[in-house]
Motif scaffolding. Structure first.
Motif, PDB file in Angstrom:
ATOM      1  N   ASP A   1       0.870  -1.159   0.000  1.00 55.83           N
ATOM      2  CA  ASP A   1       0.000   0.000   0.000  1.00 55.83           C
ATOM      3  C   ASP A   1       0.917   1.222   0.000  1.00 55.83           C
ATOM      4  O   ASP A   1       2.137   1.093   0.036  1.00 55.83           O
ATOM      5  N   GLU A   2       0.349   2.412  -0.055  1.00 57.24           N
ATOM      6  CA  GLU A   2       1.160   3.632  -0.077  1.00 57.24           C
ATOM      7  C   GLU A   2       2.174   3.683   1.069  1.00 57.24           C
ATOM      8  O   GLU A   2       3.342   3.933   0.850  1.00 57.24           O
TER       9      GLU A   2
ATOM     10  N   HIS B 289      10.774   4.557   1.862  1.00 60.18           N
ATOM     11  CA  HIS B 289      11.196   5.122   3.138  1.00 60.18           C
ATOM     12  C   HIS B 289       9.973   5.394   4.023  1.00 60.18           C
ATOM     13  O   HIS B 289       8.963   5.929   3.567  1.00 60.18           O
ATOM     14  N   GLY B 290      10.052   5.021   5.280  1.00 62.99           N
ATOM     15  CA  GLY B 290       9.002   5.302   6.242  1.00 62.99           C
ATOM     16  C   GLY B 290       7.793   4.382   6.162  1.00 62.99           C
ATOM     17  O   GLY B 290       6.751   4.698   6.717  1.00 62.99           O
ATOM     18  N   ILE B 291       7.937   3.252   5.493  1.00 60.19           N
ATOM     19  CA  ILE B 291       6.801   2.336   5.352  1.00 60.19           C
ATOM     20  C   ILE B 291       6.534   1.632   6.682  1.00 60.19           C
ATOM     21  O   ILE B 291       7.457   1.298   7.424  1.00 60.19           O
ATOM     22  N   ASN B 292       5.276   1.436   6.993  1.00 56.94           N
ATOM     23  CA  ASN B 292       4.856   0.711   8.191  1.00 56.94           C
ATOM     24  C   ASN B 292       4.658  -0.755   7.800  1.00 56.94           C
ATOM     25  O   ASN B 292       4.032  -1.039   6.780  1.00 56.94           O
ATOM     26  N   ILE B 293       5.184  -1.678   8.598  1.00 56.66           N
ATOM     27  CA  ILE B 293       5.104  -3.097   8.280  1.00 56.66           C
ATOM     28  C   ILE B 293       4.181  -3.785   9.274  1.00 56.66           C
ATOM     29  O   ILE B 293       4.404  -3.729  10.481  1.00 56.66           O
ATOM     30  N   LEU B 294       3.145  -4.427   8.751  1.00 57.63           N
ATOM     31  CA  LEU B 294       2.209  -5.187   9.572  1.00 57.63           C
ATOM     32  C   LEU B 294       2.341  -6.653   9.198  1.00 57.63           C
ATOM     33  O   LEU B 294       2.180  -7.009   8.028  1.00 57.63           O
ATOM     34  N   THR B 295       2.642  -7.500  10.194  1.00 57.45           N
ATOM     35  CA  THR B 295       2.847  -8.916   9.911  1.00 57.45           C
ATOM     36  C   THR B 295       1.861  -9.788  10.665  1.00 57.45           C
ATOM     37  O   THR B 295       1.433  -9.457  11.769  1.00 57.45           O
ATOM     38  N   CYS B 296       1.529 -10.889  10.044  1.00 60.96           N
ATOM     39  CA  CYS B 296       0.711 -11.928  10.649  1.00 60.96           C
ATOM     40  C   CYS B 296       1.273 -13.243  10.130  1.00 60.96           C
ATOM     41  O   CYS B 296       1.000 -13.649   8.998  1.00 60.96           O
ATOM     42  N   LEU B 297       2.124 -13.874  10.933  1.00 63.55           N
ATOM     43  CA  LEU B 297       2.828 -15.075  10.512  1.00 63.55           C
ATOM     44  C   LEU B 297       2.530 -16.224  11.467  1.00 63.55           C
ATOM     45  O   LEU B 297       2.595 -16.047  12.688  1.00 63.55           O
ATOM     46  N   TYR B 298       2.224 -17.372  10.890  1.00 63.49           N
ATOM     47  CA  TYR B 298       1.891 -18.551  11.685  1.00 63.49           C
ATOM     48  C   TYR B 298       2.724 -19.742  11.247  1.00 63.49           C
ATOM     49  O   TYR B 298       2.961 -19.944  10.056  1.00 63.49           O
ATOM     50  N   VAL B 299       3.139 -20.522  12.229  1.00 63.67           N
ATOM     51  CA  VAL B 299       3.775 -21.810  11.985  1.00 63.67           C
ATOM     52  C   VAL B 299       2.937 -22.822  12.741  1.00 63.67           C
ATOM     53  O   VAL B 299       2.791 -22.722  13.961  1.00 63.67           O
TER      54      VAL B 299
END
Length: 93
Positions: free
Chosen positions: A35-36, A70-80
């Motif tokens: 996304d932006e 530059h300045g990107i926000n990272i949202l993670t949802c990781l499952y094992v």
């Protein structure tokens, strides 16, 4: 067991990568949506025994993608398996 990315679909707006073992057996997948100002990361692995390898694989990949904007926000949802995992350097991202 080592795991690797095998590209499924790559576009300017998203990437879907299969996660495969050394015998090219699919053990999961991961998606990156751009996304932006936000990078969404969703991934799931079926086998719990590859959790650390998956984390070691995805962490530098995300850091590399983050350098593109530059300045990107990272949202993670990781499952094992059925367990949510956090990235090692989550607080540094």
């Amino acid at each position: 067991m080592q795991v690797y990315f095998s590209p499924e679909v790559i576009t300017p707006h998203y990437q879907v990568l299969n996660v495969v073992d050394s015998e090219h057996k699919a053990v999961g997948n991961v998606a990156f949506l751009f996304d932006e100002k936000i990078l969404y990361v969703y991934g799931i692995l079926e086998e719990e025994g590859v959790g650390e390898d998956f984390r070691d694989l995805v962490t530098p990949y995300i850091k590399g993608l983050a350098k593109a904007k530059h300045g990107i926000n990272i949202l993670t949802c990781l499952y094992v398996g059925c367990k949510k995992i956090e990235l090692k350097d989550k607080e540094n991202e």
